[in-house]
Design a protein around this motif. Structure first.
Motif, short mmCIF file in Angstrom:
data_model
loop_
_atom_site.label_atom_id
_atom_site.label_comp_id
_atom_site.label_asym_id
_atom_site.label_seq_id
_atom_site.Cartn_x
_atom_site.Cartn_y
_atom_site.Cartn_z
N LYS A 55 -0.69 6.68 -1.95
CA LYS A 55 -1.92 7.46 -1.79
C LYS A 55 -1.70 8.44 -0.66
O LYS A 55 -0.97 8.17 0.30
CB LYS A 55 -3.12 6.56 -1.51
CG LYS A 55 -3.06 5.87 -0.15
CD LYS A 55 -4.29 5.04 0.12
CE LYS A 55 -4.19 4.36 1.49
NZ LYS A 55 -5.35 3.58 1.82
N TYR A 56 -2.31 9.61 -0.79
CA TYR A 56 -2.20 10.62 0.25
C TYR A 56 -3.23 10.36 1.34
O TYR A 56 -4.40 10.14 1.06
CB TYR A 56 -2.45 12.02 -0.33
CG TYR A 56 -1.27 12.57 -1.11
CD1 TYR A 56 -0.25 13.26 -0.46
CD2 TYR A 56 -1.17 12.39 -2.48
CE1 TYR A 56 0.83 13.76 -1.16
CE2 TYR A 56 -0.09 12.88 -3.19
CZ TYR A 56 0.91 13.57 -2.53
OH TYR A 56 1.98 14.06 -3.23
N ILE A 57 -2.79 10.40 2.56
CA ILE A 57 -3.68 10.38 3.72
C ILE A 57 -3.94 11.84 4.12
O ILE A 57 -5.07 12.24 4.33
CB ILE A 57 -3.06 9.59 4.90
CG1 ILE A 57 -2.62 8.19 4.47
CG2 ILE A 57 -4.01 9.56 6.08
CD1 ILE A 57 -3.72 7.30 3.95
N THR A 58 -2.86 12.61 4.21
CA THR A 58 -2.94 14.06 4.46
C THR A 58 -2.09 14.73 3.38
O THR A 58 -0.90 14.43 3.26
CB THR A 58 -2.35 14.42 5.84
OG1 THR A 58 -3.00 13.65 6.84
CG2 THR A 58 -2.51 15.90 6.12
N LYS A 59 -2.74 15.60 2.59
CA LYS A 59 -2.03 16.27 1.51
C LYS A 59 -2.01 17.77 1.77
O LYS A 59 -3.04 18.36 2.09
CB LYS A 59 -2.69 15.98 0.16
CG LYS A 59 -1.95 16.60 -1.01
CD LYS A 59 -2.49 16.15 -2.33
CE LYS A 59 -1.71 16.87 -3.42
NZ LYS A 59 -1.48 16.10 -4.57
N PHE A 85 2.65 4.27 1.17
CA PHE A 85 3.37 3.74 0.02
C PHE A 85 3.13 2.23 -0.06
O PHE A 85 3.22 1.54 0.95
CB PHE A 85 4.87 3.99 0.14
CG PHE A 85 5.24 5.44 0.19
CD1 PHE A 85 5.33 6.19 -0.96
CD2 PHE A 85 5.50 6.06 1.40
CE1 PHE A 85 5.67 7.54 -0.93
CE2 PHE A 85 5.84 7.41 1.46
CZ PHE A 85 5.92 8.15 0.29
N VAL A 86 2.83 1.73 -1.25
CA VAL A 86 2.74 0.30 -1.49
C VAL A 86 4.00 -0.05 -2.27
O VAL A 86 4.17 0.38 -3.41
CB VAL A 86 1.47 -0.08 -2.28
CG1 VAL A 86 1.42 -1.58 -2.50
CG2 VAL A 86 0.23 0.41 -1.55
N ILE A 87 4.88 -0.81 -1.64
CA ILE A 87 6.22 -1.01 -2.17
C ILE A 87 6.45 -2.50 -2.49
O ILE A 87 6.40 -3.34 -1.59
CB ILE A 87 7.27 -0.53 -1.15
CG1 ILE A 87 6.98 0.92 -0.73
CG2 ILE A 87 8.68 -0.66 -1.72
CD1 ILE A 87 7.80 1.40 0.44
N PRO A 88 6.71 -2.81 -3.77
CA PRO A 88 7.04 -4.20 -4.13
C PRO A 88 8.33 -4.64 -3.44
O PRO A 88 9.18 -3.81 -3.11
CB PRO A 88 7.24 -4.15 -5.65
CG PRO A 88 6.68 -2.86 -6.10
CD PRO A 88 6.72 -1.93 -4.93
N PHE A 89 8.48 -5.94 -3.25
CA PHE A 89 9.63 -6.46 -2.50
C PHE A 89 10.97 -5.97 -3.04
O PHE A 89 11.89 -5.73 -2.28
CB PHE A 89 9.61 -8.00 -2.48
CG PHE A 89 9.95 -8.65 -3.79
CD1 PHE A 89 11.25 -8.97 -4.11
CD2 PHE A 89 8.95 -8.94 -4.71
CE1 PHE A 89 11.56 -9.56 -5.32
CE2 PHE A 89 9.25 -9.53 -5.92
CZ PHE A 89 10.57 -9.84 -6.23
N SER A 134 3.72 1.05 3.69
CA SER A 134 4.31 1.86 4.75
C SER A 134 3.65 3.21 4.76
O SER A 134 3.60 3.89 3.73
CB SER A 134 5.82 2.01 4.54
OG SER A 134 6.38 2.74 5.60
N THR A 135 3.10 3.61 5.91
CA THR A 135 2.51 4.94 6.07
C THR A 135 3.54 5.82 6.74
O THR A 135 4.03 5.52 7.84
CB THR A 135 1.21 4.86 6.89
OG1 THR A 135 0.30 3.98 6.22
CG2 THR A 135 0.58 6.22 7.04
N VAL A 136 3.89 6.92 6.03
CA VAL A 136 4.98 7.81 6.46
C VAL A 136 4.42 9.20 6.69
O VAL A 136 3.65 9.72 5.87
CB VAL A 136 6.08 7.88 5.38
CG1 VAL A 136 7.19 8.82 5.79
CG2 VAL A 136 6.63 6.48 5.08
N THR A 137 4.77 9.83 7.81
CA THR A 137 4.43 11.21 8.09
C THR A 137 5.73 12.01 8.19
O THR A 137 6.59 11.70 9.01
CB THR A 137 3.65 11.35 9.42
OG1 THR A 137 2.46 10.57 9.33
CG2 THR A 137 3.29 12.80 9.71
N LEU A 138 5.87 13.02 7.32
CA LEU A 138 7.07 13.85 7.32
C LEU A 138 6.90 14.94 8.37
O LEU A 138 5.99 15.75 8.31
CB LEU A 138 7.30 14.47 5.93
CG LEU A 138 8.60 15.24 5.76
CD1 LEU A 138 9.82 14.34 6.00
CD2 LEU A 138 8.67 15.84 4.37
#
Length: 177
Positions: free
Chosen positions: A74-78, A143-147, A168-172
């Protein structure tokens, strides 16, 4: 003399016979074990998918996208404007955090710091590797990442357990060619 010749030919005849193969101790074929492992893995994956679907249903205020690479995001900031996304070999700078599916912090941004990563040239969390290629500079995505796209069946040997899915919340921050 005849006895020596008979004994000589007898030894040669016995020595030239082919040995017979032994039967396996365990007659159960290994393919059965392999098939059982595959079935167990499918069942485990199904359970993880159900956990993630439940998480997404509970978070009804956000819209999750199911990627073709086996994770949701899901986007937090798009960023709506046209900007480049990372390509293989680019060096990206980003910050991220890792949480469990209950939203408890496993590794904070402070723990992990800012990371420089050469896209698809370094070993990193598989789901994030693929997810970064969707991002533009300035975007933040959870990102919701399966094991099986995160740390696998072994975990990270520290805070992330066996077969543990993560968020995991990632900011580029930057992309360098």
């Amino acid at each position: 003399m005849k006895i020596k010749i008979l004994l000589f030919f007898g030894i040669i005849l016995i020595g030239c016979t082919k040995p017979t193969a032994r039967r396996p101790i365990n007659p159960k074929p290994s393919t059965t074990i392999f098939q059982k492992t595959i079935e167990e893995s499918k069942q485990l994956n199904k359970i993880e998918e159900e956990k993630i679907q439940l998480l997404i249903q509970k978070d009804s205020t956000n819209s999750y996208i199911n990627s073709n690479n086996g994770f949701w995001y899901k986007y937090i900031t798009k960023i709506e404007e046209e900007k480049p996304t990372p390509k293989v070999g680019d060096v990206v700078t980003f910050e991220y955090e890792i949480r469990d599916l209950n939203d408890s912090i496993i590794y904070s941004k402070d723990d992990l710091g800012v990371k420089n990563y050469s896209v698809d040239k370094e070993d990193f969390i598989s789901g994030i590797q693929k997810g970064i290629k969707l991002m533009k500079i300035g975007e933040t995505i959870t990102f919701v990442i399966p094991f099986y796209n995160a740390f696998g069946i072994s975990g990270d040997g520290n805070k992330i357990g066996i077969n543990q899915s993560i968020k995991s919340t990632v900011t580029l921050i930057n992309i360098k060619n």
